[in-house]
Write a protein that holds these residues in place. Structure first.
Motif, PDB file in Angstrom:
ATOM      1  N   ILE A 138      15.319 -24.175   5.337  1.00 51.12           N
ATOM      2  CA  ILE A 138      15.501 -24.045   4.408  1.00 51.12           C
ATOM      3  C   ILE A 138      16.699 -23.693   4.324  1.00 51.12           C
ATOM      4  O   ILE A 138      17.610 -24.889   3.588  1.00 51.12           O
ATOM      5  CB  ILE A 138      14.879 -23.262   3.782  1.00 51.12           C
ATOM      6  CG1 ILE A 138      13.343 -23.177   3.674  1.00 51.12           C
ATOM      7  CG2 ILE A 138      15.253 -23.209   2.334  1.00 51.12           C
ATOM      8  CD1 ILE A 138      12.704 -21.919   3.226  1.00 51.12           C
ATOM      9  N   GLY A 139      17.955 -23.727   4.731  1.00 48.32           N
ATOM     10  CA  GLY A 139      19.096 -22.674   5.266  1.00 48.32           C
ATOM     11  C   GLY A 139      20.203 -24.217   5.332  1.00 48.32           C
ATOM     12  O   GLY A 139      21.143 -24.996   5.111  1.00 48.32           O
ATOM     13  N   GLU A 140      19.291 -25.170   6.343  1.00 52.20           N
ATOM     14  CA  GLU A 140      19.578 -26.363   7.003  1.00 52.20           C
ATOM     15  C   GLU A 140      19.719 -27.853   6.253  1.00 52.20           C
ATOM     16  O   GLU A 140      20.657 -28.206   5.810  1.00 52.20           O
ATOM     17  CB  GLU A 140      19.092 -26.985   8.592  1.00 52.20           C
ATOM     18  CG  GLU A 140      19.929 -25.860   9.551  1.00 52.20           C
ATOM     19  CD  GLU A 140      18.724 -25.514  10.855  1.00 52.20           C
ATOM     20  OE1 GLU A 140      17.921 -26.038  11.061  1.00 52.20           O
ATOM     21  OE2 GLU A 140      18.963 -24.574  11.821  1.00 52.20           O
ATOM     22  N   PHE A 146      20.936 -20.707  -6.396  1.00 55.05           N
ATOM     23  CA  PHE A 146      20.202 -19.284  -6.152  1.00 55.05           C
ATOM     24  C   PHE A 146      18.484 -19.552  -4.998  1.00 55.05           C
ATOM     25  O   PHE A 146      18.259 -20.153  -5.192  1.00 55.05           O
ATOM     26  CB  PHE A 146      19.808 -18.674  -7.095  1.00 55.05           C
ATOM     27  CG  PHE A 146      19.070 -19.354  -8.614  1.00 55.05           C
ATOM     28  CD1 PHE A 146      18.243 -19.175  -8.512  1.00 55.05           C
ATOM     29  CD2 PHE A 146      20.384 -20.610  -8.885  1.00 55.05           C
ATOM     30  CE1 PHE A 146      17.679 -19.690  -9.761  1.00 55.05           C
ATOM     31  CE2 PHE A 146      19.883 -21.156 -10.008  1.00 55.05           C
ATOM     32  CZ  PHE A 146      18.011 -21.277 -10.491  1.00 55.05           C
ATOM     33  N   ALA A 147      17.983 -18.372  -5.109  1.00 58.08           N
ATOM     34  CA  ALA A 147      16.528 -17.999  -4.408  1.00 58.08           C
ATOM     35  C   ALA A 147      16.007 -16.503  -4.772  1.00 58.08           C
ATOM     36  O   ALA A 147      16.704 -15.455  -5.051  1.00 58.08           O
ATOM     37  CB  ALA A 147      17.126 -17.937  -2.943  1.00 58.08           C
ATOM     38  N   PHE A 148      14.750 -17.300  -5.348  1.00 54.56           N
ATOM     39  CA  PHE A 148      13.638 -16.006  -5.384  1.00 54.56           C
ATOM     40  C   PHE A 148      13.253 -14.828  -4.358  1.00 54.56           C
ATOM     41  O   PHE A 148      12.421 -15.931  -3.442  1.00 54.56           O
ATOM     42  CB  PHE A 148      12.663 -16.700  -6.636  1.00 54.56           C
ATOM     43  CG  PHE A 148      13.033 -16.183  -7.696  1.00 54.56           C
ATOM     44  CD1 PHE A 148      13.429 -15.885  -8.903  1.00 54.56           C
ATOM     45  CD2 PHE A 148      14.272 -17.904  -8.236  1.00 54.56           C
ATOM     46  CE1 PHE A 148      14.058 -15.950 -10.311  1.00 54.56           C
ATOM     47  CE2 PHE A 148      14.236 -17.917  -9.204  1.00 54.56           C
ATOM     48  CZ  PHE A 148      14.335 -17.126 -10.385  1.00 54.56           C
ATOM     49  N   LEU A 149      13.569 -13.915  -3.512  1.00 50.53           N
ATOM     50  CA  LEU A 149      12.875 -13.294  -2.700  1.00 50.53           C
ATOM     51  C   LEU A 149      12.292 -11.917  -3.437  1.00 50.53           C
ATOM     52  O   LEU A 149      12.635 -10.943  -3.443  1.00 50.53           O
ATOM     53  CB  LEU A 149      14.175 -13.336  -1.662  1.00 50.53           C
ATOM     54  CG  LEU A 149      15.244 -14.046  -1.536  1.00 50.53           C
ATOM     55  CD1 LEU A 149      16.496 -13.575  -0.076  1.00 50.53           C
ATOM     56  CD2 LEU A 149      14.095 -15.100  -0.165  1.00 50.53           C
ATOM     57  N   SER A 166      18.864 -13.348   3.120  1.00 49.34           N
ATOM     58  CA  SER A 166      19.356 -14.822   2.447  1.00 49.34           C
ATOM     59  C   SER A 166      20.635 -15.536   3.410  1.00 49.34           C
ATOM     60  O   SER A 166      21.396 -15.809   3.400  1.00 49.34           O
ATOM     61  CB  SER A 166      20.247 -13.536   1.212  1.00 49.34           C
ATOM     62  OG  SER A 166      21.567 -12.786   2.216  1.00 49.34           O
ATOM     63  N   ASP A 167      20.915 -14.403   4.672  1.00 51.81           N
ATOM     64  CA  ASP A 167      21.391 -15.420   6.083  1.00 51.81           C
ATOM     65  C   ASP A 167      20.981 -16.336   6.623  1.00 51.81           C
ATOM     66  O   ASP A 167      21.142 -17.308   5.968  1.00 51.81           O
ATOM     67  CB  ASP A 167      21.766 -14.220   6.702  1.00 51.81           C
ATOM     68  CG  ASP A 167      23.553 -13.051   6.309  1.00 51.81           C
ATOM     69  OD1 ASP A 167      24.355 -13.019   5.482  1.00 51.81           O
ATOM     70  OD2 ASP A 167      22.579 -12.659   7.745  1.00 51.81           O
TER      71      ASP A 167
END
Ligand code: NI
Length: 216
Positions: A138-140, A146-149, A166-167
């Motif tokens: 997803i990060g790539e 923003f993100a809901f975790l 988050s990293d």
């Protein structure tokens, strides 16, 4: 969440939720209801709200079929890896490491999260999940605003794994989910908030009924 006047509702768990006693489901606006998996604490009020609003259910194939058996025909079935362009933006279904069964015991397909790309921002709603290297994909591939975790631990990842997540997803603006509702998932807010702050990240722990703007 409202996107250009279109209301998205995720995993409605209101009537049985002790923390949401003040919320009246009659007042909830929804054009789309996105369901990450079949557990009771994610689908509890979806049938009622779908009936009241006529909202379209977006979820995996099995869950959309289950809603059909409850008389909700307005659904869009998807599955892991798939994307679709809706009027509010593109929804991509991504892996979640969890389980999924409907409240009546019917098979609930694979649990998932959603990456949603709109004209003005992009975000990730992880659903219920453990930390997984899949989040690096997803990060790539996405510039998340923003993100809901989930970070309540016990049933999903806890605060330290959410910090690592988050990293992996390359996003420093995190909104916590799946905490405090039950004894098993109570978290220490101060310690959790400080652990994110120490790494230069913003963590929001929303209070039920209080709105917030994730883009600030
Ligand atoms: Ni769950």
């Amino acid at each position: 969440m409202e996107i250009d006047g279109i209301n998205l509702l995720f995993d409605p768990f209101i009537t049985p939720n002790p923390l949401a006693k003040e919320i009246k489901i009659d007042n909830i606006k929804a054009d789309y209801i996105l369901i990450t998996h079949g557990h009771e604490d994610h689908v509890a009020d979806a049938v009622t709200i779908a009936q009241q609003t006529g909202a379209k259910i977006i979820s995996n194939f099995e869950i959309v079929n289950w809603f059909q058996t409850k008389g909700i025909d307005n659904g869009h079935p998807m599955n892991l890896g798939g994307s679709w362009n809706f009027e509010f933006g593109t929804v991509k279904c991504v892996n979640a490491v969890h389980s999924s069964v409907m409240p009546d015991g019917v098979y609930g397909g694979n649990p998932m999260g959603f990456v949603i790309e709109t004209n003005s921002f992009c975000f990730y709603h992880a659903g219920d999940t453990a930390l997984t290297y899949d989040m690096k994909i997803i990060g790539e591939n996405h510039e998340l605003d923003f993100a809901f975790l989930p970070l309540g631990d016990n049933f999903t990842m806890g605060p330290s794994d959410a910090l690592l997540a988050s990293d992996y997803i390359g996003c420093d603006n995190i909104i916590g989910m799946h905490y405090d509702t039950f004894d098993y998932i109570k978290i220490n807010h101060q310690i959790t908030l400080e652990s994110f702050k120490k790494q230069g990240k913003t963590l929001t722990l929303p209070v039920v009924g209080n709105g917030f703007n994730p883009l600030i």
